[in-house]
Write a protein that holds these residues in place. Structure first.
Motif, short mmCIF file in Angstrom:
data_model
loop_
_atom_site.label_atom_id
_atom_site.label_comp_id
_atom_site.label_asym_id
_atom_site.label_seq_id
_atom_site.Cartn_x
_atom_site.Cartn_y
_atom_site.Cartn_z
N SER A 1 0.83 -1.20 0.00
CA SER A 1 0.00 0.00 0.00
C SER A 1 0.87 1.26 0.00
N ILE A 2 2.15 1.12 0.35
CA ILE A 2 3.08 2.24 0.33
C ILE A 2 4.11 2.06 -0.78
N VAL A 3 4.61 0.84 -0.92
CA VAL A 3 5.56 0.56 -2.00
C VAL A 3 4.82 0.64 -3.33
N PRO A 4 5.35 1.37 -4.31
CA PRO A 4 4.65 1.48 -5.60
C PRO A 4 4.55 0.12 -6.29
N HIS A 5 3.38 -0.16 -6.87
CA HIS A 5 3.21 -1.41 -7.63
C HIS A 5 4.08 -1.40 -8.87
N ASP A 12 -4.36 -5.59 -9.62
CA ASP A 12 -3.90 -6.89 -9.14
C ASP A 12 -2.39 -6.83 -8.95
N VAL A 13 -1.96 -6.77 -7.68
CA VAL A 13 -0.54 -6.58 -7.40
C VAL A 13 0.31 -7.72 -7.93
N PHE A 14 -0.24 -8.94 -8.01
CA PHE A 14 0.54 -10.08 -8.46
C PHE A 14 0.66 -10.13 -9.98
#
Length: 414
Positions: free
Chosen positions: A61-65, A230-232
């Motif tokens: 949520s803080i680290v950019p995707h 979708d982060v993955f």
């Protein structure tokens, strides 16, 4: 109520086995072993699910995707490019960023960190940093102000309203080979965020306009940040969009910097699943021992049943049912206890930490400082099914051996 004779005999043999010393001990140990194996496996899988959830919801949520960082020249006309990125499929939001490495100093305390210059409105759409502000206000980020992590604040002994000095490198290096003195700027702390991980020790935010002024970028930025649905799938999305950009940029995604955390979680999940299945398999083999003892004890009963016309399938199923009782009891008890502990694992561990005065997870090492848990019923079904299959396989050979007993030999010995 109608019951097949094999079920009737199997359950009767189970009841008659109690109180027979060593046979009862072997049977109980197999049940306890299966129960513990199922219990621990459900706990481990729930903890791994919890880590994955926290990875997606907290760290990412803080680290950019995804990021597109300029290679040579800074990115110009960033508002138009942000709008273009936001129109792409799978992209939820985009925001500009200017980065610099420097030091914060207050009195005799100094701390090295990464400083991100961001647009506070667009940044709150790309990341959830505003949710982690524990002191001050994210919306006060304007002018010569900054928001720092709780670890940085602790190191500098700083609080909201304090003035700290930002030391950052010059753009142009002297040609005489000497080190240039860093530039200095007084900044006011308007917020402190507490993420609960290593990021609290290494990160600070300043307004985008201030970062552009300090680095003489005019209206350009160093890069653009993405938040995807979708982060993955972030690596594929970043690669697809990056090929369509006209700027010469590095294409980065969260797996480059934080992917090792996710890979470690998957590795631990796989290893623990295999290890605990082996524990359940070992416990299931105790069923083999107890069934062999039961077959040897019931030789005369088997011989009589055969002379009365009982089929081999009836005799075999009798001992299969008898052995499965251990597996079923172990699976049900282990699953029930495992589900209960998994639902309350976080509070249980916190109570243990409070009682003994220890801390199992350190926020300085991991991205969280507590043990998360998330129960998926699919994991419970898979675990119980695997344990039942292993228990069933353990009963087949001793039950088959029971069908090989010859009535003439057994009854002739009497």
């Amino acid at each position: 109520m109608f019951r097949p004779i094999s079920v009737f005999l199997g359950l009767r043999y189970v009841r008659s086995r109690h109180g027979k010393g060593f046979s009862t001990f072997i049977s109980a140990s197999s049940t306890v072993g299966i129960s513990l194996g199922v219990l621990v496996l459900i706990l481990v899988l729930s903890a791994m699910n919890g880590f994955e959830r926290e990875l997606a919801k907290r760290l990412l949520s803080i680290v950019p995707h995804g990021e597109f960082i300029a290679v040579d020249e800074p990115v110009m006309q960033w508002p138009e490019k942000v709008e273009r990125l936001q129109s792409e499929n799978n992209v939820l939001a985009a925001a500009p960023v200017v980065t610099l490495n420097g030091f914060l100093q207050k009195s005799d305390h100094i701390k090295g960190l990464e400083v991100r210059a961001v647009d506070k409105l667009l940044e709150s759409k790309v990341s959830s940093i505003e949710e982690f502000i524990k002191q001050g206000n994210w919306q006060d980020l304007s002018g010569y102000t900054l928001v720092i992590g709780s670890g940085v604040a602790k190191k500098l002994d700083a609080k909201v309203g304090d003035v700290v000095q930002l030391l950052y490198p010059r753009n142009n290096t002297p040609t005489n080979g000497q080190f240039a003195a860093p530039l200095k700027k007084n900044m006011t702390v308007v917020g402190i965020f507490d993420f609960g991980g290593a990021i609290d020790e290494t990160l600070a935010y300043i307004p985008l306009s201030t970062g552009q002024e300090l680095l003489d970028l005019n209206d350009a930025v160093h890069g653009l940040r993405l938040r995807v649905d979708d982060v993955f799938q972030a690596p594929k999305i970043v690669q697809r969009i990056g090929r369509e950009l006209n700027d010469y940029v590095y294409m980065k995604d969260w797996t480059r910097t934080q992917g090792h955390v996710f890979n470690d979680i998957q590795l631990v999940r796989t290893v623990m699943f295999v290890v605990m299945l082996l524990v359940i398999a070992v416990a299931s083999f105790n069923i083999v021992s107890s069934l062999f003892m039961a077959v040897n004890d019931k030789k005369s009963d088997i011989a009589i049943l055969k002379t009365m016309g009982a089929k081999s399938s009836v005799i075999m199923l009798t001992f299969v049912y008898q052995g499965l009782v251990n597996g079923i009891i172990g699976c049900i008890s282990g699953a029930l206890i495992g589900v209960y502990l998994s639902l309350n694992l976080t509070s249980i561990i916190r109570n243990i930490e409070s009682f003994f005065g220890v801390h199992f997870l350190s926020g300085d090492v991991y991205f969280i400082d507590f043990l998360p848990t998330e129960l998926h019923m699919q994991d419970v079904y898979i675990t119980v099914t695997a344990a039942l299959i292993l228990s069933l396989l353990a009963t087949i050979y001793p039950a088959w051996r029971a069908t090989r007993i010859e009535p003439a030999q057994v009854l002739g010995q009497g």
